[in-house]
Design an enzyme around this catalytic site. Structure first.
Site, PDB file in Angstrom:
ATOM      1  N   LYS A  63       0.822  -1.225   0.000  1.00 42.96           N
ATOM      2  CA  LYS A  63       0.000   0.000   0.000  1.00 42.96           C
ATOM      3  C   LYS A  63       0.856   1.275   0.000  1.00 42.96           C
ATOM      4  O   LYS A  63       0.462   2.284  -0.575  1.00 42.96           O
ATOM      5  CB  LYS A  63      -0.963  -0.001   1.184  1.00 42.96           C
ATOM      6  CG  LYS A  63      -2.073  -1.038   1.054  1.00 42.96           C
ATOM      7  CD  LYS A  63      -3.080  -0.924   2.185  1.00 42.96           C
ATOM      8  CE  LYS A  63      -4.107  -2.047   2.099  1.00 42.96           C
ATOM      9  NZ  LYS A  63      -5.131  -1.958   3.148  1.00 42.96           N
ATOM     10  N   ASP A  99      -9.886   2.699   2.057  1.00 43.74           N
ATOM     11  CA  ASP A  99     -10.035   2.154   3.419  1.00 43.74           C
ATOM     12  C   ASP A  99     -10.491   3.284   4.337  1.00 43.74           C
ATOM     13  O   ASP A  99     -11.380   3.115   5.183  1.00 43.74           O
ATOM     14  CB  ASP A  99      -8.689   1.630   3.958  1.00 43.74           C
ATOM     15  CG  ASP A  99      -8.260   0.328   3.301  1.00 43.74           C
ATOM     16  OD1 ASP A  99      -9.136  -0.431   2.857  1.00 43.74           O
ATOM     17  OD2 ASP A  99      -7.039   0.068   3.244  1.00 43.74           O
TER      18      ASP A  99
END
Ligand code: NDP
Length: 262
Positions: A63, A99
């Site tokens: 990420k 997220d």
């Protein structure tokens, strides 16, 4: 035709292909979503461009790398320091952190949160801390080791054994404790000091009732697991991939349905 993928290591367990393909089918869109097992983070950009992906979800442990390779970064991804969604337009990579957007949806269900305690100091904890701070919530981050506190300079941090304050409206388990075992993130004694004074609990793990989840429930806290956050991050990624804005509930329902399939 849009060609999409989730990229990570490991990747076999990912539920994203199932969620996205069901939404593509239900909305009658032209696309396919697959999974790609990447081993070398340095090849992330080349893989995305060579595979001619229109978009990708990036999961552990890439990420941060996903943000690094992006030409454009939205403010959430930039401030959190990681991205889980990439859109490729005219050879340029655009990075997003859905997220964080997913957790923002969860926040809508929690009223009057002024102080929150986050257990864990990994990537998910960082995204959640940032969202809470945006909502003017006072955040304390606590963890079993202190190495990762370097990423939390904007927050109050301490080791579990040094926590001296026990009044929080919301307590979050952002660790992996309970995911593959039956452990709590910290000692039961510490949780027993905090939980009776708290109103809400959020467990990032989904798909099982972890010991943290069960303990919070036993203290009568309004307790939520990570399923809706998983679904919302998928919904927001899907909206970005297909540039759709008016089918949010429908996308969420089809993704949820996909998760319930055997
Ligand atoms: P990271 O590896 O970045 O961080 C893991 C954190 O958990 C660290 O603080 C680590 O402590 C702590 N930890 C790990 N094992 C234990 C243990 N047995 N006891 C106490 N602390 C422990 O992971 P992520 O932040 O990416 O993910 C954390 C969790 O969030 C995972 O379970 C993941 O599945 C879940 N998740 C859920 C999402 C959703 O949509 N619901 C989205 C993304 C993640 P230390 O620093 O000391 O190692």
């Amino acid at each position: 035709m849009k060609f999409l993928a989730v990229i990570g290591d490991p990747i076999f367990h990912s539920k994203s292909p199932r969620m996205h393909n069901n939404a593509i089918k239900s909305l009658n869109l032209d696309g396919i979503y697959t999974r790609y097992h990447l081993l070398n983070p340095d090849s992330l950009k080349d893989k995305i461009l060579n595979l001619k992906l229109s978009g990708a979800n990036i999961t552990l442990p890439f990420k941060e790398k996903a943000l690094e390779i992006a030409d454009f970064k939205d403010s959430f991804a930039q401030n959190i320091g990681s991205a889980n969604t990439l859109c490729i337009k005219e050879g340029k990579i655009h990075a997003f952190n859905t997220d964080a957007l997913g957790f923002l949806e969860i926040m809508k269900e929690l009223d009057n949160i002024k102080k929150a305690l986050i257990l864990g100091a990994g990537g998910t904890a960082l995204a959640l801390a940032y969202v809470l701070k945006q909502k003017d919530v006072q955040v304390c981050v606590t963890n079993r080791s202190k190495e990762r506190f370097k990423d939390f300079k904007a927050y109050q941090t301490c080791l579990y054994q040094d926590l001296r304050e026990f009044d929080f409206d919301l307590i979050i388990n952002a660790t992996s404790a309970g995911l593959k075992d039956e452990s709590l993130p910290c000692t039961r004694e510490l949780l027993e000091k905090i939980l009776p004074r708290s109103r809400f609990a959020f467990e990032v793990i989904y798909g099982k009732k972890t010991p943290f989840y069960q303990l919070c429930k036993s203290y009568g806290l309004r307790t939520k697991d990570g399923l809706d956050m998983l679904l919302w991050q998928g919904v927001f990624a899907f909206e970005l991939f297909f540039d759709i804005k008016d089918k949010r509930e429908m996308i969420k329902n089809t993704m949820k349905e996909a998760l319930q399939l055997a």
